[in-house]
Design an enzyme around this catalytic site. Structure first.
Site, mmCIF file in Angstrom:
data_model
loop_
_atom_site.group_PDB
_atom_site.id
_atom_site.type_symbol
_atom_site.label_atom_id
_atom_site.label_comp_id
_atom_site.label_asym_id
_atom_site.label_seq_id
_atom_site.Cartn_x
_atom_site.Cartn_y
_atom_site.Cartn_z
ATOM 1 N N ASP A 130 50.497 32.036 68.920
ATOM 2 C CA ASP A 130 51.358 33.217 68.841
ATOM 3 C C ASP A 130 51.750 33.719 70.215
ATOM 4 O O ASP A 130 52.764 34.382 70.375
ATOM 5 C CB ASP A 130 50.637 34.325 68.079
ATOM 6 C CG ASP A 130 49.351 34.744 68.778
ATOM 7 O OD1 ASP A 130 48.645 33.858 69.295
ATOM 8 O OD2 ASP A 130 49.040 35.945 68.816
ATOM 9 N N HIS B 147 56.786 34.468 73.025
ATOM 10 C CA HIS B 147 56.413 34.556 71.621
ATOM 11 C C HIS B 147 57.601 34.007 70.838
ATOM 12 O O HIS B 147 58.602 34.676 70.688
ATOM 13 C CB HIS B 147 56.174 36.034 71.288
ATOM 14 C CG HIS B 147 55.189 36.274 70.208
ATOM 15 N ND1 HIS B 147 53.893 36.617 70.469
ATOM 16 C CD2 HIS B 147 55.290 36.244 68.861
ATOM 17 C CE1 HIS B 147 53.237 36.809 69.324
ATOM 18 N NE2 HIS B 147 54.077 36.574 68.333
ATOM 19 N N ARG C 234 47.540 36.634 76.453
ATOM 20 C CA ARG C 234 46.575 37.700 76.216
ATOM 21 C C ARG C 234 45.342 37.164 75.492
ATOM 22 O O ARG C 234 45.182 35.958 75.308
ATOM 23 C CB ARG C 234 47.235 38.827 75.426
ATOM 24 C CG ARG C 234 47.646 38.474 74.020
ATOM 25 C CD ARG C 234 48.475 39.588 73.407
ATOM 26 N NE ARG C 234 48.858 39.301 72.029
ATOM 27 C CZ ARG C 234 49.980 39.723 71.484
ATOM 28 N NH1 ARG C 234 50.865 40.410 72.194
ATOM 29 N NH2 ARG C 234 50.260 39.443 70.223
ATOM 30 N N ASP C 235 44.494 38.071 75.061
ATOM 31 C CA ASP C 235 43.242 37.681 74.400
ATOM 32 C C ASP C 235 43.495 37.381 72.925
ATOM 33 O O ASP C 235 42.940 38.008 72.034
ATOM 34 C CB ASP C 235 42.189 38.779 74.558
ATOM 35 C CG ASP C 235 42.649 40.121 74.003
ATOM 36 O OD1 ASP C 235 43.866 40.276 73.719
ATOM 37 O OD2 ASP C 235 41.803 41.017 73.840
ATOM 38 N N GLU C 236 44.333 36.367 72.690
ATOM 39 C CA GLU C 236 44.669 35.985 71.320
ATOM 40 C C GLU C 236 44.886 34.474 71.274
ATOM 41 O O GLU C 236 43.978 33.722 70.981
ATOM 42 C CB GLU C 236 45.896 36.761 70.839
ATOM 43 C CG GLU C 236 46.033 36.761 69.334
ATOM 44 C CD GLU C 236 46.937 37.881 68.848
ATOM 45 O OE1 GLU C 236 47.242 37.893 67.657
ATOM 46 O OE2 GLU C 236 47.339 38.751 69.652
ATOM 47 N N TRP D 131 53.441 34.333 55.646
ATOM 48 C CA TRP D 131 52.401 33.701 56.464
ATOM 49 C C TRP D 131 51.758 32.570 55.652
ATOM 50 O O TRP D 131 51.743 31.419 56.084
ATOM 51 C CB TRP D 131 51.380 34.741 56.911
ATOM 52 C CG TRP D 131 51.775 35.459 58.164
ATOM 53 C CD1 TRP D 131 51.190 35.346 59.393
ATOM 54 C CD2 TRP D 131 52.836 36.414 58.332
ATOM 55 N NE1 TRP D 131 51.830 36.153 60.313
ATOM 56 C CE2 TRP D 131 52.844 36.819 59.692
ATOM 57 C CE3 TRP D 131 53.797 36.964 57.489
ATOM 58 C CZ2 TRP D 131 53.754 37.736 60.201
ATOM 59 C CZ3 TRP D 131 54.710 37.882 57.992
ATOM 60 C CH2 TRP D 131 54.683 38.254 59.327
ATOM 61 N N GLU E 202 58.172 38.867 72.051
ATOM 62 C CA GLU E 202 57.570 39.201 70.761
ATOM 63 C C GLU E 202 58.340 40.321 70.081
ATOM 64 O O GLU E 202 58.491 40.332 68.857
ATOM 65 C CB GLU E 202 56.115 39.622 70.969
ATOM 66 C CG GLU E 202 55.380 39.992 69.705
ATOM 67 C CD GLU E 202 53.918 40.333 69.964
ATOM 68 O OE1 GLU E 202 53.121 40.257 69.015
ATOM 69 O OE2 GLU E 202 53.576 40.651 71.122
ATOM 70 N N ASP F 134 54.288 32.825 62.275
ATOM 71 C CA ASP F 134 55.107 32.460 63.427
ATOM 72 C C ASP F 134 55.548 31.003 63.334
ATOM 73 O O ASP F 134 56.714 30.657 63.557
ATOM 74 C CB ASP F 134 54.316 32.676 64.722
ATOM 75 C CG ASP F 134 53.790 34.093 64.872
ATOM 76 O OD1 ASP F 134 53.203 34.605 63.902
ATOM 77 O OD2 ASP F 134 53.943 34.688 65.946
#
Length: 884
Positions: free
Chosen positions: A482, A784, A486-488, A551, A763, A495
């Site tokens: 995604d 994104h 960052r912390d992901e 999703w 994003e 997506d």
């Protein structure tokens, strides 16, 4: 006279030669000369070519498979399929005798064209079988004996062995718990990174195979392997990252099969004889970066002459090899590099380097300092409004690499077992001015072949295409993530679902998605619900974290996209039970055939404002959206059942689909066609997924246009509505409105971020607001890809390249003229060969050039310069030019 005859003869011979039908681009399981196939009946594909590719089609083929005859030093015929009368040139299954684990084979093919003319035999392609059953693994799982913790130093494992005979071939099979990087005699094994990749490890763990013959030498040899936490046990997930999700201990499984010239074999395996220690890599974690302390480097530790007397013995770990699978997708590799375009001193006095492109990878640093110097490189996507380094949107991710010097010599550093998403870096620890020659940004992504290109007369659209491609590069890093910064960095299913069609044009994502879809099925809950992310690291105990419309529909939409793009029916066969389970899950949630329960993200990140008193926020009922996707997944399931000859399912789900659509009409549509959520997304999904009867469709499209005009020709759609917006407008005679939306350059629009300097897709529509401030840092990625799904409309409509049959066996070329464009061109490397469409307007005349690959047919629709009328031409392969 004799000279003239010779000359004419040579010309005639050259002409015959140039027209010779040949077979090229031989692939085994979609790979070129793979060395680890675990399909017991590998599938073969090829392409046809002549000098001009004019009117070339296949009527028959013949395949021969050979295997090395070691005793006599030649190839021996292993299987011949005989002449098969068919035009099929894709995914032809091997049908000979049983293939051996680790066996080496080669194959060649010849074909006959539509006139019965025979080609020469192709050049041979090769493949090796992988390790087909757990018992083929003679190696043991091993790990460091010393305490092994997530945030501790990486582990080094090594062993030595000798070679005293000529080596004919040598193949290394390696996998790990955690990331691994292997060396033989101090040289890196392969050019892949972040191996063994990310799968649902406890269910499917990939191993990689490498040809290591050239790394071996006569006499003493050594193997060294570095292990880091990787996806296996790094803290993963936003807000409160969870460490040790798959396990707590690093582990290595390694086996090298050496075949000597005389046919004898030797195995080198990981076992209790190996030793372990630590070295310069003191810390390596996905979100936070790495620390390399070269003062602790054990030089030469992966070479035969190294003294490991002080190293500890490894420990043998329990291991079940039943979950091991060969790698079918392309590995992560290094790609483009960038040099600094600007060195900046910010208002805060920080030293910043701008590489000009938001990318994913790392910075290669060449530096000469002093022993003990600590160089820190931090990463960011943007600078804030005053021009300072901005990292708040990285959330808890530190995204920094630290290098501690051991001496005063010049060294080159790269991080290990981590990566960053960035355009800018902040450099600390270097005295004096920064030298741009010392810094190189290196991009990192799965090594998928670039298959698509697009350009036109509008520079902003060309930049949009650039941003779409770089969003895909940065986020297709073994799984479709995604965001990369960052912390992901997780495999969000929604997506990937919305972007899959665009992705399949720009790059060959056949193997990439095939691998990931197997993890979709592996991590699917017993209820049939699909997790929000794949691999699923949200689940705790029996808690199911998934089931959202749009999703979860990744389970049906992406397999169907792969099938229609590449013509590979096997993907549908692989995924069919998963697809069916998803539709059945939804059905169990319904009341009166309406899906009105569960947690849904809805039209994620749609246009909204804080004050909705005037009704300007484009809020679409989440259950209305869910009902549309319920119908879409059911329709795909029907199509798949028909294709796979599952007649009972086809009939059952066809009846169900009618009930789904009937319930939608009763619940959400008035008799005169007004949809209860009077939003762009509501009309787009209802029309795209065929939820309305024929008599209501055009007026629904007209209501969509009215809504767009209400917003002064701006879109208001989010993740689920945006991919289909322009497509629906074009289908219902509003292509002019589609172009206005595409070319809008004020917020919200596709071009607004470009006017703000974006080099990847954002994003949010307003990641940087019109006043220069930022959207909320808690969720504001500048890389994104979801909104890049508009690319599919550009390729199919502006350039006009469409697949009329799966795999582009039949092609439609039908450009839509508009938007003030004076020319456009796109190329696509299909599974049959290259497709190209180019048009140009000069005055009142349109010129068009089209390339159609061999073994396909096409309907070419040539527009006039105003795009009002078309002339249709049906053609076989070749190059064609038209003027109107």
């Amino acid at each position: 006279m004799r000279s003239t005859i010779i000359t004419l003869g040579l010309l005639l011979a050259c002409k015959i030669c140039s027209a010779q039908l040949t077979v090229t681009n031989l692939l085994t399981e979609g790979q070129k000369n793979p060395i680890s196939i675990d399909n017991p009946n590998p599938r073969f594909s090829w392409q046809l070519v002549t000098a001009d590719n004019k009117n070339i089609s296949q009527s028959a083929y013949e395949i021969e498979v050979d295997t090395p005859d070691v005793v006599h030093g030649r190839l021996g015929k292993f299987w011949s399929g005989g002449k098969v009368l068919t035009a099929q040139s894709l995914y032809i299954p091997y049908k000979g005798k049983t293939l051996q684990s680790g066996g080496s084979y080669s194959w060649k093919v010849r074909v006959w064209d539509s006139k019965g003319k025979q080609s020469t035999w192709s050049e041979a392609a090769s493949w090796k079988m992988g390790l087909l059953v757990p018992a083929d693994w003679k190696a043991k799982w091993i790990g460091p004996y010393a305490p092994d913790v997530v945030n501790g130093p990486a582990s080094l494992l090594r062993t030595s062995f000798s070679i005293n005979s000529e080596v004919r071939e040598a193949t290394a099979y390696i996998t790990s718990h955690g990331f691994y990087e292997a060396q033989i005699n101090g040289a890196k094994v392969g050019d892949a990174y972040l191996t063994p990749g990310w799968t649902s490890y406890n269910k499917r763990l990939q191993y990689q195979a490498y040809d290591v013959k050239q790394l071996l030498k006569q006499g003493d040899n050594a193997i060294g392997v570095t292990l880091g936490s990787g996806w296996y046990r790094s803290p993963l997930g936003p807000v409160v990252p969870r460490p040790n999700f798959y396990g707590t201990s690093l582990g290595l499984l390694l086996q090298i099969k050496i075949v000597y010239a005389d046919g004898t074999e030797k195995l080198i395996v990981s076992d209790e004889s190996w030793k372990s220690s630590t070295g310069a890599l003191r810390f390596a974690e996905i979100y936070d970066g790495c620390t390399l302390d070269t003062r602790l480097d054990q030089k030469g530790w992966a070479t035969a002459g190294f003294n490991d007397h002080d190293w500890q013995n490894v420990k043998v770990l329990p291991g079940n090899n039943s979950n091991l699978v060969a790698t079918v997708n392309e590995p992560v590799r290094q790609h483009e590099t960038f040099k600094p375009i600007k060195i900046i001193t910010t208002p805060k006095g920080e030293k910043i380097i701008d590489f000009g492109q938001n990318l994913v990878g790392w910075v290669r640093l060449t530096i000469k300092g002093h022993a003990g110097d600590s160089i820190k490189i931090a990463h960011a996507e943007v600078l804030d409004k005053p021009g300072n380094f901005y990292t708040e949107n990285l959330r808890a991710a530190k995204a920094q690499n630290i290098y501690i010097l051991n001496d005063n010599e010049k060294h080159t550093f790269e991080p290990q077992f981590t990566w960053q998403g960035f355009r800018y870096i902040k450099v600390q620890g270097i005295k004096g001015d920064l030298n741009p020659d010392d810094f190189t940004a290196v991009s990192l992504y799965s090594d998928m072949k670039v298959t698509g290109s697009f350009s036109c007369s509008n520079p902003l659209l060309n930049q949009l295409q650039h941003n779409i491609q770089w969003g895909q590069r940065g986020n297709f890093l073994d799984v479709p993530t995604d965001c990369p910064q960052r912390d992901e960095r997780l495999g969000w299913t929604g997506d990937a679902q919305v972007f899959s069609r665009t992705a399949s044009f720009n790059m060959n994502v056949h193997n990439f998605f095939t691998k990931w879809l197997k993890d979709v099925a592996a991590d699917q809950y017993q209820s049939g619900s699909i997790p929000y992310i794949i691999p699923d690291i949200f689940k705790t105990g029996n808690n199911e974290v998934g089931g959202s419309s749009g999703w979860g529909d990744v389970a049906t939409i992406v397999p169907w996209t792969v099938y229609t793009t590449y013509g590979d029916k096997q993907v549908l066969e692989n995924q069919y039970q998963s697809m069916k389970a998803w539709v059945d899950f939804i059905t169990k949630q319904t009341r009166n055939n309406l899906w009105v329960s569960g947690n849904h993200f809805g039209d994620w990140l749609f246009y909204s404002v804080n004050d909705d008193r005037d009704g300007v926020s484009a809020i679409t009922n989440k259950y209305l959206i869910a009902q549309c996707f319920y119908a879409r997944s059911t329709q795909i399931l029907i199509n798949s059942a028909k294709l796979l000859n599952k007649k009972a399912d086809e009939q059952f789900y066809s009846r169900l689909l009618q009930k789904i659509k009937g319930a939608f009409l009763s619940e959400y549509v008035t008799p005169n066609g007004l949809i209860s959520s009077d939003t762009q997304t509501a009309y787009v999904l209802a029309l795209e997924f065929d939820m309305l009867p024929a008599n209501l469709r055009q007026q629904a499209a007209d209501r969509l246009v009215k809504n767009i005009k209400q917003y002064n020709y701006h879109l208001t759609t989010g993740f689920l509505g945006t991919p289909y917006l322009c497509d629906v407008l074009g289908k219902f005679n509003h292509a002019d409105v589609a172009y206005k939306l595409l070319l809008q350059d004020t917020y919200p629009s596709w071009l607004y971020p470009i006017k703000a300097g974006a080099t990847t897709i954002w994003e949010r529509w307003d990641g940087i607001r019109t006043d220069g401030s930022f959207e909320e840092a808690s969720m504001n990625s500048y890389n994104h890809y979801a909104y890049g799904a508009i690319g599919d409309w550009m390729y199919q409509n502006i350039a006009g390249i469409q697949a009329a049959e799966p795999g582009y066996k039949k092609i439609i070329i039908k450009p839509v003229i508009g938007g003030g464009l004076t020319w456009a061109e796109a190329g696509y490397d299909s599974v049959y060969g290259h497709i190209n469409s180019k048009w140009k307007i000069e005055g009142n005349k349109l010129d068009m050039a089209v390339t159609i690959p061999p073994n396909t047919v096409a309907d070419i629709f040539v527009p006039d310069a105003l795009g009002k009328t078309y002339k249709k031409f049906t053609v076989n392969s070749g190059e064609y030019h038209y003027s109107r």
